[in-house]
Every structure is written in structure tokens, then in C-alpha cells.
Design an enzyme around this catalytic site. Structure first.
Site, PDB file in Angstrom:
ATOM      1  N   HIS A  49      -2.332  20.401   6.800  1.00 65.23           N
ATOM      2  CA  HIS A  49      -3.604  18.542   5.991  1.00 65.23           C
ATOM      3  C   HIS A  49      -2.653  18.050   5.735  1.00 65.23           C
ATOM      4  CE1 HIS A  49      -5.871  22.398   4.091  1.00 65.23           C
ATOM      5  NE2 HIS A  49      -4.496  22.488   3.269  1.00 65.23           N
ATOM      6  N   HIS A 109      13.610   1.471   5.449  1.00 67.24           N
ATOM      7  CA  HIS A 109      12.454   0.484   5.220  1.00 67.24           C
ATOM      8  C   HIS A 109      12.897  -0.440   6.531  1.00 67.24           C
ATOM      9  CE1 HIS A 109      12.309  -3.814   3.150  1.00 67.24           C
ATOM     10  NE2 HIS A 109      11.977  -3.191   1.654  1.00 67.24           N
ATOM     11  N   HIS A 147      -2.349   6.911   5.835  1.00 65.08           N
ATOM     12  CA  HIS A 147      -2.840   6.393   5.450  1.00 65.08           C
ATOM     13  C   HIS A 147      -4.177   5.069   5.597  1.00 65.08           C
ATOM     14  CE1 HIS A 147      -1.060   2.264   3.868  1.00 65.08           C
ATOM     15  NE2 HIS A 147      -2.003   1.003   4.912  1.00 65.08           N
ATOM     16  N   ASN A 185      -9.921  -0.130   0.781  1.00 64.79           N
ATOM     17  CA  ASN A 185      -9.229   0.425   1.056  1.00 64.79           C
ATOM     18  C   ASN A 185      -8.453   0.010  -0.615  1.00 64.79           C
ATOM     19  OD1 ASN A 185      -5.800  -0.302   0.950  1.00 64.79           O
ATOM     20  ND2 ASN A 185      -6.051  -1.684   3.084  1.00 64.79           N
ATOM     21  N   CYS A 227       0.665  -1.250  -0.078  1.00 71.01           N
ATOM     22  CA  CYS A 227       0.053   0.496  -0.196  1.00 71.01           C
ATOM     23  C   CYS A 227       0.512   1.421  -0.143  1.00 71.01           C
ATOM     24  CB  CYS A 227      -0.791   0.068   1.233  1.00 71.01           C
ATOM     25  SG  CYS A 227      -1.894  -1.669   0.893  1.00 71.01           S
ATOM     26  N   HIS A 285     -14.290   5.034   4.385  1.00 66.06           N
ATOM     27  CA  HIS A 285     -16.134   4.416   4.619  1.00 66.06           C
ATOM     28  C   HIS A 285     -16.494   4.615   2.846  1.00 66.06           C
ATOM     29  CE1 HIS A 285     -20.288   5.423   4.123  1.00 66.06           C
ATOM     30  NE2 HIS A 285     -20.090   4.796   5.204  1.00 66.06           N
TER      31      HIS A 285
END
Length: 460
Positions: A356, A272, A360, A393, A191, A389
Site C-alpha cells: 500500500h 533535503h 502526498h 489538503n 506538508c 476529495h
């Protein structure tokens, strides 16, 4: 950029040589003779070697057709129709879905609506083409970019679908791009790969000069071949929360496009944490005991996300936080050392650095964990919760749907700082910090165009 076929290094050396000639005419031992060489050297170095500004010219998000909406009834009917799940697994998925934070208007993959019980290569390619071509078509129309002449780099990231020829080749073929275009096809990065691919484009554009100006970045995921049909609960979760989505962006180093660009890239950071076994295996593709392939989301995932987010922030914070916040943080760390851990270091207030934040949207628990680590109020996590919503995802493209939420609400003003942060398998954490170059404008291509007035929800 080249002048008279000379490289930057050659120009710099020749300019320095001319500067030395000028210096020979300056009287020795004068103050001017001391400072002039330093000023001249710095000016020449800055002019020829300053990094190119990286601009987000524009971006677009794919909005599937209405007939692809996957509400609870559609999802329940499909699961029953496959006849692949036991009653216990069916009830487990039902419970996950009901508390996932997903609404009734997310979008499912094509194979669910084609009468198929399982995805095929053809349905997966259809899913890829629909999302990528739609997002790129919108982007090209809004930017005026000619795909045959103006695109120098193509980057496509898709975590779990890597056909041959590649998805980058699919785009190059479809848009008849120039043979000299450079292509990069990323996979297996989860993701967080949307942010990581923008970071990659920025690094390439900074290092190539202005012969290479425009990078097309396409951020997508493919559900069709990645539904799990076994009984392992850690793998069943992905069936409940992942939905169709795709985003495309034009990233450029051309300063002439600044007046049209939406954002300037201020900072980027990728860390990482795969050296740690628990981080590496927190989200892991594998086979279950019966040979069914799926992605296992372990119970340790939320802890790992919080732990690695904290590690990521220790590197990011000094680059973005105002001095007042850094001083308070250093004082709290010193006090913690002096009291042997009785006093805990404070969590810096990142809302003092950003106007702002695009968090994730991996799931309700992930949003809550990020909010907990950063001590964010509900108003800051609102865009993440509402995006989950409305669209579910969508994996690597989700932060762009969040950014579109801010723009649909016209909350972004010229000069505002926007922070995108996302996690990826491996375990990776990525951040992008954008500076807005213009106010949010009316845009009928925004995926929130027909529904932004219904949000935020009061009950979520």
C-alpha cells in the site's frame, strides 16, 4: 535500560571480560577456540546494542463537527463577504476550486463560521485546541496511555502557526504531564513535517534507551491566520485547497507493547534539497507588492517535486526494492551509458516492495506527478485522490488520513508493507515504511467511518 545502575557500555565490558575468562578454559588451537570468541562477541554486541524496534502503537485523525463543512457555496459566500478580492481574483479562485479535486465535505477553520472576515489569534488558538485535543483524546482512550505518567516525549509540528507559549506547552498544560517530559515544537516545515516528525521521534527513541519509551506526536496545521487577502495568483491557490485537519500518534520503543501496536517502522528516510534555489523557493512565504502576506506556490513547484522525488528515490530504492528490481534497474542504467543516453533507465516498480502507498495529497497535480514519476496505476493513487476529495489538503497530517482510508476499507493485513511519502517546503522529501502487525479492524473513531462505503468515486 539499566541493570544495577550500570550503563550498557559497562555491562558490555563486564560481559566481554567474563567471556575472556571462559576462553581461558578452552583448549588452544581447536576449531571451537577460533569461532567461539567471534560468536560470543557478536551475541553480546547484538543483545546490548541492537536498535530498539520502533512501533506505531496507534494514531487518530481529527474529524471536525458537521457545521464546519466548507462546500463550494460556503467558500464562495465567505470570499464575497470579505470584500477583499477583485472580480478577477474571485473568478481565478473559483476556477482553481472547481478543478482542485476537492469535494463538498471538507472542513473550514472556525473563523469562517464566527462571522469574522479575517482570522484572529483567538480563532487560531481555538482551531489548534479543537484539532489537537480531539485527536489526542481519542488516541489516549484507544491506547490506554496515561498522559500524566506514560508520555516521555511530546512533538508537535505546525508549519505556519507558532504561538507563545508553544503548542507543545499547550498540550503539556492541558493534560497535566510530568515535569520531566521532553518537548519539541516544529514549524516552517510544510506538508512533509508529519513524516519528518515521526522520523524524529524514532531517532530519539532509538538513542535514549528504555527509560524513555513513549512519544506523543501531534501533526497539525493552522489556516486561521494564514488566509491570503491580496491579488497575487500564486498566493491565492492556498485559499482554495487547504482545509482543517490534525493527526496524533503514539510512537514507542517498548517491546512489551508490540502485541498491541498497529505498525512496526521498517525504514525512514528524509532528504533535503534546499541547496538548489528553485527547490528552496518553490513554495515560499512572502509579502506581495501591497504588503499582504501569503505562501506563493510557484509554477515550478510540480517540476521541483518530480525532480526531488527522483533524487529521493535513488537513496530509498536500494533499501526497499527486491533484488530482481534492482538488477533490472542497474542493467537499464548500464545500457543507457553504453548507448550514450539513447536508451533511458527504467523506473523500478515500487509496488513490488510495498502493498500500500500513501502518496502526498498536496493537490490533484501533485498526485498526478507522483503517479507519473513512479508509473503508478490509478488503483494505487486511489486513496490519495479520495482523501483529497473528502478532506482536502490538510497539510502535514494528510498521510494519516490516507492510512485511515486503507484501514476503513480493511485492506491492510498483518505483514503488509505500507509506504508513506510526502513533500515539504524547503524543499524536503520524507518516507516512512511500515510493517503491519495486525489486520485492519472495525473502528468507529476512524474519520472515514460514516462515508468509506461511498468511495472510491467513479468520476474523479
Amino acid at each position: 535500560m539499566k541493570i544495577l545502575s550500570l550503563t550498557y557500555t559497562q555491562i558490555f565490558l563486564q560481559a566481554s571480560f567474563l567471556a575472556l575468562i571462559l576462553l581461558s578454559y578452552i583448549p588452544p588451537f581447536s576449531i571451537f577456540s577460533v569461532f567461539f570468541p567471534l560468536i560470543l562477541f557478536y551475541a553480546i554486541y547484538y543483545f546490548f546494542f541492537k536498535p530498539y524496534p520502533i512501533l506505531l502503537l496507534d494514531y487518530s485523525c481529527y474529524k471536525p463537527p458537521v457545521e464546519r463543512k466548507c462546500n463550494f457555496d460556503v467558500a464562495e459566500y465567505f470570499v464575497k463577504k470579505t470584500n477583499c478580492f477583485s472580480d478577477k481574483s474571485f473568478e481565478f479562485m473559483r476556477s482553481i476550486y472547481m478543478k482542485s479535486g476537492l469535494g463538498e465535505e471538507t472542513y473550514g477553520p472556525p473563523f469562517m463560521f464566527q462571522g469574522l472576515n479575517k482570522g484572529t489569534l483567538d480563532s487560531a488558538l481555538l482551531e489548534a485546541k479543537e484539532g489537537m485535543f480531539s485527536a489526542v483524546d481519542i488516541l489516549l482512550s484507544t491506547t490506554g496511555i496515561d498522559p500524566c505518567k506514560d508520555i516521555d516525549i511530546v512533538i508537535v509540528t505546525c508549519g505556519s502557526f507558532s504561538p507563545e507559549p508553544s503548542l507543545t506547552s499547550l498540550l503539556i498544560n492541558h493534560y497535566n504531564m510530568d515535569p520531566t517530559v521532553k518537548e519539541y515544537n516544529l514549524s516552517g516545515m510544510g506538508c512533509g513535517s508529519g513524516i519528518l516528525s515521526i522520523d524524529m521521534a524514532a531517532h530519539i527513541l532509538r538513542g535514549t534507551g528504555q527509560n524513555v519509551k513513549n512519544a506523543l506526536v501531534v501533526v497539525t496545521e493552522n489556516i486561521g491566520l494564514n488566509w491570503y487577502y491580496g491579488e497575487d495568483r500564486s498566493m491565492l491557490v492556498t485559499n482554495c485547497i487547504f482545509r482543517v485537519g490534525c493527526a496524533a500518534a503514539i510512537v514507542t520503543n517498548d517491546p512489551n507493547r508490540r502485541r498491541n501496536a498497529k505498525f512496526l517502522l521498517d525504514h525512514s528516510l528524509r532528504t533535503h534539497h534546499g541547496a538548489d534555489d528553485s527547490s528552496y523557493k518553490a513554495a515560499f512565504q512572502e509579502e506581495d507588492t501591497k504588503g499582504n502576506t501569503g505562501v506563493s506556490l510557484t509554477k515550478d513547484l510540480i517540476r521541483v517535486a518530480g525532480q526531488n522525488l527522483r533524487a529521493h528515490l535513488t537513496t530509498l530504492a536500494p533499501r526497499v526494492l527486491p533484488v530482481s528490481q534492482l538488477v533490472q534497474y542497474v542493467k537499464s542504467v548500464a545500457l543507457s551509458v553504453l548507448t550514450q543516453g539513447e536508451s533511458k533507465p527504467i523506473v523500478p516498480d515500487f509496488t513490488t516492495a510495498f502493498d500500500h502507498i500513501c502518496i502526498h495529497t498536496g493537490g490533484k497535480a501533485v498526485i498526478e506527478q507522483v503517479g507519473k514519476v513512479l508509473k503508478l496505476p490509478n488503483v494505487v493513487t486511489e486513496p490519495a485522490r479520495m482523501t483529497l476529495h473528502r478532506f482536502g489538503n490538510t497539510s502535514s497530517s494528510l498521510v494519516f488520513y490516507e492510512l485511515a482510508y486503507f484501514e476503513a476499507k480493511k485492506r491492510i493485513k498483518r505483514g503488509d508493507k505500507v509506504w508513506m511519502i510526502a513533500f515539504g517546503t524547503g524543499f524536503k522529501v520524507g518516507s516512512l515504511v511500515w510493517k503491519a502487525l495486525q489486520d485492519s479492524n472495525y473502528d468507529h473513531n476512524n474519520p472515514w467511518y460514516d462515508c468509506f462505503d461511498r468511495y472510491p468515486l467513479k468520476s474523479w
